[in-house]
Design a protein around this motif. Structure first.
Motif, mmCIF file in Angstrom:
data_model
loop_
_atom_site.group_PDB
_atom_site.id
_atom_site.type_symbol
_atom_site.label_atom_id
_atom_site.label_comp_id
_atom_site.label_asym_id
_atom_site.label_seq_id
_atom_site.Cartn_x
_atom_site.Cartn_y
_atom_site.Cartn_z
ATOM 1 N N GLN A 36 0.806 -1.217 0.000
ATOM 2 C CA GLN A 36 0.000 0.000 0.000
ATOM 3 C C GLN A 36 0.840 1.268 0.000
ATOM 4 O O GLN A 36 0.335 2.329 -0.347
ATOM 5 N N LYS A 37 2.111 1.159 0.377
ATOM 6 C CA LYS A 37 2.990 2.335 0.301
ATOM 7 C C LYS A 37 3.188 2.745 -1.150
ATOM 8 O O LYS A 37 3.298 3.916 -1.460
ATOM 9 N N ASP A 38 3.220 1.765 -2.031
ATOM 10 C CA ASP A 38 3.424 2.028 -3.451
ATOM 11 C C ASP A 38 2.136 2.422 -4.159
ATOM 12 O O ASP A 38 2.152 3.147 -5.136
ATOM 13 N N HIS A 39 1.021 1.913 -3.679
ATOM 14 C CA HIS A 39 -0.278 2.173 -4.306
ATOM 15 C C HIS A 39 -1.317 2.316 -3.209
ATOM 16 O O HIS A 39 -1.644 1.345 -2.524
ATOM 17 N N ALA A 40 -1.814 3.516 -3.022
ATOM 18 C CA ALA A 40 -2.796 3.769 -1.963
ATOM 19 C C ALA A 40 -4.213 3.630 -2.520
ATOM 20 O O ALA A 40 -4.690 4.509 -3.229
ATOM 21 N N PRO A 41 -4.882 2.525 -2.221
ATOM 22 C CA PRO A 41 -6.251 2.338 -2.715
ATOM 23 C C PRO A 41 -7.244 3.203 -1.934
ATOM 24 O O PRO A 41 -6.917 3.749 -0.881
ATOM 25 N N ALA A 42 -8.461 3.285 -2.430
ATOM 26 C CA ALA A 42 -9.534 3.959 -1.703
ATOM 27 C C ALA A 42 -9.717 3.245 -0.368
ATOM 28 O O ALA A 42 -9.472 2.033 -0.259
ATOM 29 N N GLN A 43 -10.165 3.973 0.659
ATOM 30 C CA GLN A 43 -10.277 3.384 1.998
ATOM 31 C C GLN A 43 -11.175 2.155 2.032
ATOM 32 O O GLN A 43 -10.897 1.208 2.764
ATOM 33 N N ASN A 44 -12.244 2.155 1.260
ATOM 34 C CA ASN A 44 -13.146 0.996 1.292
ATOM 35 C C ASN A 44 -12.551 -0.224 0.595
ATOM 36 O O ASN A 44 -13.102 -1.313 0.674
ATOM 37 N N GLU A 45 -11.424 -0.044 -0.111
ATOM 38 C CA GLU A 45 -10.743 -1.161 -0.762
ATOM 39 C C GLU A 45 -9.408 -1.505 -0.100
ATOM 40 O O GLU A 45 -8.834 -2.548 -0.379
ATOM 41 N N ALA A 46 -8.920 -0.625 0.771
ATOM 42 C CA ALA A 46 -7.617 -0.817 1.408
ATOM 43 C C ALA A 46 -7.645 -2.033 2.329
ATOM 44 O O ALA A 46 -8.683 -2.388 2.885
ATOM 45 N N ARG A 47 -6.495 -2.666 2.484
ATOM 46 C CA ARG A 47 -6.370 -3.788 3.422
ATOM 47 C C ARG A 47 -5.726 -3.332 4.728
ATOM 48 O O ARG A 47 -5.838 -3.999 5.740
ATOM 49 N N HIS A 48 -5.019 -2.206 4.682
ATOM 50 C CA HIS A 48 -4.376 -1.667 5.884
ATOM 51 C C HIS A 48 -4.837 -0.238 6.100
ATOM 52 O O HIS A 48 -5.044 0.512 5.142
ATOM 53 N N PHE A 49 -4.991 0.128 7.363
ATOM 54 C CA PHE A 49 -5.375 1.495 7.725
ATOM 55 C C PHE A 49 -4.710 1.839 9.044
ATOM 56 O O PHE A 49 -4.506 0.962 9.885
ATOM 57 N N THR A 50 -4.362 3.097 9.216
ATOM 58 C CA THR A 50 -3.825 3.555 10.490
ATOM 59 C C THR A 50 -4.583 4.784 10.972
ATOM 60 O O THR A 50 -4.953 5.639 10.169
ATOM 61 N N THR A 51 -4.816 4.817 12.262
ATOM 62 C CA THR A 51 -5.397 6.010 12.874
ATOM 63 C C THR A 51 -4.294 6.872 13.480
ATOM 64 O O THR A 51 -4.582 7.830 14.191
ATOM 65 N N TYR A 108 -18.674 12.593 13.413
ATOM 66 C CA TYR A 108 -17.654 13.034 14.364
ATOM 67 C C TYR A 108 -18.222 14.109 15.286
ATOM 68 O O TYR A 108 -17.904 14.136 16.480
ATOM 69 N N ASP A 109 -19.069 14.968 14.745
ATOM 70 C CA ASP A 109 -19.696 16.000 15.584
ATOM 71 C C ASP A 109 -20.503 15.367 16.716
ATOM 72 O O ASP A 109 -20.505 15.885 17.839
ATOM 73 N N GLN A 110 -21.190 14.266 16.440
ATOM 74 C CA GLN A 110 -21.931 13.582 17.502
ATOM 75 C C GLN A 110 -20.985 13.046 18.572
ATOM 76 O O GLN A 110 -21.287 13.103 19.758
ATOM 77 N N LEU A 111 -19.847 12.513 18.129
ATOM 78 C CA LEU A 111 -18.896 11.938 19.087
ATOM 79 C C LEU A 111 -18.296 12.985 20.020
ATOM 80 O O LEU A 111 -18.067 12.708 21.195
ATOM 81 N N ILE A 112 -18.017 14.171 19.501
ATOM 82 C CA ILE A 112 -17.359 15.174 20.345
ATOM 83 C C ILE A 112 -18.345 16.097 21.063
ATOM 84 O O ILE A 112 -17.934 16.900 21.904
ATOM 85 N N GLN A 113 -19.614 15.962 20.755
ATOM 86 C CA GLN A 113 -20.611 16.821 21.384
ATOM 87 C C GLN A 113 -20.549 16.695 22.908
ATOM 88 O O GLN A 113 -20.621 15.602 23.466
ATOM 89 N N ARG A 140 -10.725 14.310 13.537
ATOM 90 C CA ARG A 140 -11.842 14.471 12.602
ATOM 91 C C ARG A 140 -11.508 13.913 11.221
ATOM 92 O O ARG A 140 -12.307 13.210 10.616
ATOM 93 N N ASP A 141 -10.321 14.210 10.707
ATOM 94 C CA ASP A 141 -9.957 13.797 9.350
ATOM 95 C C ASP A 141 -9.751 12.287 9.208
ATOM 96 O O ASP A 141 -9.648 11.783 8.091
ATOM 97 N N LEU A 142 -9.677 11.573 10.322
ATOM 98 C CA LEU A 142 -9.508 10.123 10.252
ATOM 99 C C LEU A 142 -10.804 9.355 10.490
ATOM 100 O O LEU A 142 -10.890 8.167 10.171
ATOM 101 N N PHE A 143 -11.810 10.012 11.039
ATOM 102 C CA PHE A 143 -13.047 9.295 11.367
ATOM 103 C C PHE A 143 -13.772 8.796 10.117
ATOM 104 O O PHE A 143 -14.170 7.630 10.052
ATOM 105 N N THR A 144 -13.937 9.637 9.116
ATOM 106 C CA THR A 144 -14.635 9.199 7.894
ATOM 107 C C THR A 144 -13.849 8.105 7.165
ATOM 108 O O THR A 144 -14.434 7.082 6.790
ATOM 109 N N PRO A 145 -12.532 8.244 6.975
ATOM 110 C CA PRO A 145 -11.795 7.144 6.343
ATOM 111 C C PRO A 145 -11.859 5.842 7.149
ATOM 112 O O PRO A 145 -11.938 4.756 6.573
#
Length: 165
Positions: A36-51, A108-113, A140-145
């Motif tokens: 995935q370092k060489d090719h970053a797929p869309a989040q819904n297709e990725a096999r690895h993710f980091t928060t 995310y707004d619900q979570l931080i409310q 915030r920028d990581l919650f949707t992905p």
């Protein structure tokens, strides 16, 4: 050195093999991360993710909202050596599906409310950066992905390995 939340989507067959051969699993994780370092797929297709370092903040917010699945640490131990900061854990495909369904309904707004950054400092949430109201925006920028990643895993019947590195 920082602590990062890491996720790896695995098929049910890969999970079965991981439970029998944990050493193979670490090799699989490294192989997928490198690919995935060489090719970053869309989040819904990725096999690895980091928060990244937001894992503890996300965990705090999700626990506070009575989220029924531990998507920050996992729920079942994988009998493997330490992968950074402890053993990896996993979620079964059913738990991934439940998490994806509920994540899809949250914002995310619900979570931080109603959260005051001083609560994070008192709780010792990693890392200790909770000195301003804007610090809650950090994840915030990581919650949707993350939501998209779980939805992709759920749609294909994948399980999830989770660890801190």
């Amino acid at each position: 050195m920082s602590m990062n939340g890491e996720y790896l989507r695995v098929t049910p067959a890969e999970l079965d093999r991981a439970l029998k051969d944990p050493e193979w699993t670490l090799d699989l994780a490294e192989e997928i991360q490198n690919a995935q370092k060489d090719h970053a797929p869309a989040q819904n297709e990725a096999r690895h993710f980091t928060t990244h370092q937001t894992w503890d903040l996300l965990g705090f917010l999700l626990r506070r909202s009575a989220f029924p699945v531990d998507i920050v640490h996992g729920e079942e131990p994988l009998a493997a050596d330490d992968w950074g900061y402890g053993q990896p854990q996993y979620l079964t495909p059913d738990r991934v599906r439940l998490a994806a369904d509920i994540l899809h309904q949250k914002t995310y707004d619900q979570l931080i409310q109603g959260v005051d950054p001083s609560e994070l400092a008192k709780a010792g949430i990693y890392p200790q950066i909770w000195d301003s109201p804007t610090s809650l925006e950090w994840a915030r920028d990581l919650f949707t992905p993350l939501t998209e990643f779980f939805q992709g895993a759920a749609s294909t019947g994948h399980a999830m390995l989770i660890w801190l590195d």
